[in-house]
Motif scaffolding. Sequence first.
Motif, PDB file in Angstrom:
ATOM      1  N   UNK B  38     -71.114 -63.486  65.185  1.00 32.83           N
ATOM      2  CA  UNK B  38     -71.793 -62.146  65.212  1.00 32.83           C
ATOM      3  C   UNK B  38     -72.725 -61.988  66.353  1.00 32.83           C
ATOM      4  N   UNK B  43     -66.139 -58.302  71.738  1.00 30.75           N
ATOM      5  CA  UNK B  43     -65.133 -57.901  71.321  1.00 30.75           C
ATOM      6  C   UNK B  43     -63.668 -58.365  72.119  1.00 30.75           C
ATOM      7  N   UNK B  55     -64.111 -65.682  54.697  1.00 35.86           N
ATOM      8  CA  UNK B  55     -65.190 -65.058  55.186  1.00 35.86           C
ATOM      9  C   UNK B  55     -64.841 -65.095  56.856  1.00 35.86           C
ATOM     10  N   UNK B  58     -63.335 -61.752  57.308  1.00 30.80           N
ATOM     11  CA  UNK B  58     -64.123 -60.531  57.312  1.00 30.80           C
ATOM     12  C   UNK B  58     -64.789 -60.498  58.663  1.00 30.80           C
ATOM     13  N   UNK B  59     -65.640 -61.619  59.095  1.00 33.91           N
ATOM     14  CA  UNK B  59     -66.290 -61.904  60.192  1.00 33.91           C
ATOM     15  C   UNK B  59     -65.628 -61.405  61.490  1.00 33.91           C
ATOM     16  N   UNK B  61     -63.415 -59.197  61.870  1.00 30.37           N
ATOM     17  CA  UNK B  61     -62.969 -57.712  61.585  1.00 30.37           C
ATOM     18  C   UNK B  61     -64.258 -57.249  61.960  1.00 30.37           C
ATOM     19  N   UNK B  62     -65.320 -57.439  61.327  1.00 30.77           N
ATOM     20  CA  UNK B  62     -66.492 -56.904  61.729  1.00 30.77           C
ATOM     21  C   UNK B  62     -66.910 -56.968  63.072  1.00 30.77           C
ATOM     22  N   UNK B  63     -66.549 -58.082  63.844  1.00 29.59           N
ATOM     23  CA  UNK B  63     -66.910 -58.334  65.395  1.00 29.59           C
ATOM     24  C   UNK B  63     -65.774 -57.933  66.187  1.00 29.59           C
ATOM     25  N   UNK B  64     -64.832 -57.484  65.788  1.00 33.39           N
ATOM     26  CA  UNK B  64     -63.724 -56.921  66.648  1.00 33.39           C
ATOM     27  C   UNK B  64     -62.768 -58.128  67.416  1.00 33.39           C
ATOM     28  N   UNK B  87     -56.382 -56.739  57.176  1.00 32.27           N
ATOM     29  CA  UNK B  87     -57.370 -56.358  58.384  1.00 32.27           C
ATOM     30  C   UNK B  87     -56.744 -56.352  59.742  1.00 32.27           C
TER      31      UNK B  87
END
Lengths: 152, 117
Positions: B38, B43, B55, B58-59, B61-64, B87
């Motif tokens: 993060x 990106x 996780x 998930x990480x 996906x959040x961070x592109x 995702x």
Amino acid sequence: MGDNKGPVEGCFQLMGGAFANAGTASSELKIVLTNLGVPQDITRRAAIAAFEAEMNVIIHAIAGTLHYEITPERIHIDITDMGPGIEDIELAMREGYSTAPDWVREMGWGAGMGLPNIRKNADTFKIDSVPGEGTTLEIDIFLSGGRNADNK
Amino acid sequence: MELGKVVELLGGTVVVSKKDGAFDITAVCTTDMMSDVLRFARRGELLVTSLNQPQVIRTAEIADIPVVVVVLGKKIGKEMIEMAEKMSITLLSTSLPMFTVCGMLYAKGLKSCVNGR
């Protein structure tokens, strides 16, 4: 967020230790921002800040809430938890300082980067904590005129 | 570097393939700490990790981050696969160790996520 509409709001209940659902609130916030047409770099900053805050609740607290409000000017996120609180906020803001247990580190968290990452991605950052009671974090990410984070 | 070339280079297996996954990977983030992803990843980069936890997805996906490579042939569980599918994260597996994966990618011109070094 339209001209004649009120703010877009959402609220999520967070449960300490619930790793299976950890990040759900932040992912949903990201989807909302994307659907509203918020620029990718701002959406990413908001999602990262929200995710780090969400993980702090999952890792350290018994329970908490994540609430967001999106207006044409800004994304406001506040996270309140019932947790151990932070004895020394200045120390907790240092990169690398962590009180996370080993089992959390084994899952890839607890590097002591959470709060610094949140501050880095936010345009405003306010944290209040009462040891033994919990922590409240409020951040804003401006939709225009904010600073640019260097990790777009 | 195109995804197919990454797979070929690493002798990897595509565990989950994003349907519209036409990538041009130019940089790589290598870590097992999600906050480092993060903090430092940008990106569109490739994430190389030995962590086989949901996780990670998930990480990403959040961070592109569109592509995750799990090294050392770590078993990738059902939860991680389902999350990657949901995702739209492309998930690769290779039996190679992290050091070797990074060396091979670096030798092909890919750079670090940290200031391109």
